[in-house]
Design an enzyme around this catalytic site. Structure first.
Site, mmCIF file in Angstrom:
data_model
loop_
_atom_site.group_PDB
_atom_site.id
_atom_site.type_symbol
_atom_site.label_atom_id
_atom_site.label_comp_id
_atom_site.label_asym_id
_atom_site.label_seq_id
_atom_site.Cartn_x
_atom_site.Cartn_y
_atom_site.Cartn_z
ATOM 1 C CD1 TRP A 101 -2.218 -2.196 1.678
ATOM 2 C CD2 TRP A 101 -3.037 -1.089 -0.090
ATOM 3 N NE1 TRP A 101 -3.265 -2.934 1.157
ATOM 4 C CE2 TRP A 101 -3.777 -2.274 0.076
ATOM 5 C CE3 TRP A 101 -3.358 -0.248 -1.145
ATOM 6 C CZ2 TRP A 101 -4.836 -2.630 -0.773
ATOM 7 C CZ3 TRP A 101 -4.406 -0.593 -1.995
ATOM 8 C CH2 TRP A 101 -5.127 -1.770 -1.802
ATOM 9 C CG ASP A 175 -3.384 4.088 3.735
ATOM 10 O OD1 ASP A 175 -4.462 3.925 4.342
ATOM 11 O OD2 ASP A 175 -3.103 3.493 2.673
ATOM 12 C CE LYS A 199 -9.481 -2.574 2.871
ATOM 13 N NZ LYS A 199 -8.269 -1.825 2.625
HETATM 14 C C1 LIG Z 1 -7.715 -1.329 1.251
HETATM 15 C C2 LIG Z 1 -6.614 -0.338 1.392
HETATM 16 C C3 LIG Z 1 -6.450 0.722 0.490
HETATM 17 C C4 LIG Z 1 -7.293 0.873 -0.759
HETATM 18 O O1 LIG Z 1 -8.558 1.242 -0.483
HETATM 19 P P1 LIG Z 1 -9.622 1.441 -1.663
HETATM 20 O O2 LIG Z 1 -10.820 1.825 -0.911
HETATM 21 O O3 LIG Z 1 -9.742 0.135 -2.380
HETATM 22 O O4 LIG Z 1 -9.116 2.511 -2.547
HETATM 23 C C5 LIG Z 1 -5.433 1.620 0.711
HETATM 24 N N1 LIG Z 1 -4.612 1.500 1.775
HETATM 25 C C6 LIG Z 1 -4.730 0.486 2.655
HETATM 26 C C7 LIG Z 1 -3.798 0.392 3.808
HETATM 27 C C8 LIG Z 1 -5.737 -0.459 2.496
HETATM 28 O O5 LIG Z 1 -5.860 -1.472 3.365
#
Ligand SMILES: *Cc1c(COP(=O)(O)O)cnc(C)c1O
Length: 363
Positions: A101, A175, A199
């Protein structure tokens, strides 16, 4: 088959009580005569849902008053572009690469300015975290980006870096898509945090951005208006239609979190769940987790069978035992158990019992 234990990495398990409440309010929210997804985002009913959700989140995460909470769309991946569009001012940014990521974030930001690598754990196969003292951050850095929890590689920062202590005045961008609300956040170390909701907060479609006020209002000219943090903030996240139903669902999750003791209690539960699963893996001769113990994720636990020819049998047996979505991400293989807030301890106990049983049959 009744409801199973669902170990999906995302979209992921929701608290059952929240799903039940949403079901009971689907046709008629609080006697309004309409369901939430049928309401105008400017009407008093939805405004009250939105304001409650924001206030609950601010309380839960102890977000200071000089941070704005924005409810956006586009997911974590869109923020990989929206953050540099708002914060880079066309200058340089520094990235700490700790898994898929953060790699993606780094690559995307390069479209908007000079995206540098301050440190990388790639040589270790993303099983370690580079110590902050070793990070190479430019003096002209507009921000430093980390991924707080690498959902695919199962690597988590258990303490956010203190950039000031490294002699760096740039804001830290985190993030926190896959561990938001699983643990407290030290906002004194953060300039901006973002995450998709699917998530640990609610359904897909909602992206949470929490940003220090002084970082707002510097968007590049070509930043789309709907993604300009200033316009979004000035319009209470309603510059354009926000993802109303996802905000409502996340709001129910926030209330569920409050009823269950808030973030501190969640953190204790998450520590206990992760401990149980890692202990099972470490004490077995069949399973292996390759991540250094000091940075193992509490949320996403990747593991491998030493005999990979048994993978399909493991997954089939798990499914038969009502343990779903344990297959690892295609880029790393093996298994992955995501054990977010809404996964009860009983779910991890059931998984561990199955893993022990499966190992016995391999002897
Ligand atoms: C799932 C995830 C993303 C991507 O998210 P989207 O909603 O699919 O754009 C980005 N960063 C992390 C750490 C993630 O777990």
């Amino acid at each position: 088959m009744g409801r199973a234990f669902n170990f999906s990495a995302g979209p992921a398990v929701m608290p059952e009580a929240v799903l039940q409440q949403a079901a009971s309010e689907m046709l008629d929210w609080h006697g309004s005569g309409m369901g939430v997804m049928e309401m105008s985002h400017r009407g008093k009913e939805f405004i009250s849902i939105y304001e409650q959700a924001e206030a609950d989140l601010r309380e839960l995460l102890a977000v200071p008053a000089h941070f704005k909470i924005l409810f956006m769309q586009g997911g974590g991946l869109a923020e990989n572009a929206i953050v540099p569009l708002n914060l880079s001012q066309g200058g340089a940014m520094d990235f700490v690469l700790t898994g898929s990521w953060s790699q993606k974030s780094h690559k995307e930001a390069g479209k908007y300015g000079s995206a540098r690598v301050a440190a990388s754990a790639q040589a270790d196969g993303f099983t370690t975290l580079p110590a902050p003292a070793t990070w190479q951050i430019g003096a002209d850095s507009r921000y430093v980006h980390i991924c707080g929890n690498e959902t695919i590689h199962g690597v988590e920062f258990h303490e956010l870096p203190e950039l000031k202590a490294l002699g760096c005045d740039a804001p830290l961008v985190v993030d926190f898509s896959s561990h938001v609300a699983s643990r407290p956040v030290d906002w004194s170390r953060v300039g901006l945090a973002f995450g998709g909701a699917q998530k640990n907060l609610g359904p897909a479609g909602l992206t949470l951005v929490i940003v220090r006020e002084d970082l707002i209002g510097h968007a590049l000219l070509h930043c789309p208006s709907a993604f300009d943090y200033k316009l979004v903030a000035d319009n209470q996240s309603m510059y354009n239609t926000p993802p109303t139903y996802s905000i409502y669902m996340a709001g129910l999750v926030f209330q569920w979190l409050k009823q269950h003791g808030g973030i501190a209690a969640m953190e204790q539960r998450n520590i206990a769940k992760a401990q149980l699963l890692y202990d099972c893996i470490d004490s077995s001769a069949l399973y292996i987790n390759k991540v250094s113990k000091n940075c193992r994720s509490r949320m996403n636990v990747p593991f491998f069978l030493r005999d990979e020819s048994r993978n399909d049998a493991f997954l089939a047996g798990a499914k038969a035992a009502n343990l779903l979505q344990l297959k690892g991400h295609k880029s790393v293989g093996g298994m992955r158990a995501s054990i977010y807030n809404a996964m009860p301890l009983e779910g991890v106990q059931a998984l561990v019992a199955y893993m022990r049983e499966f190992e016995k049959t391999q002897a």
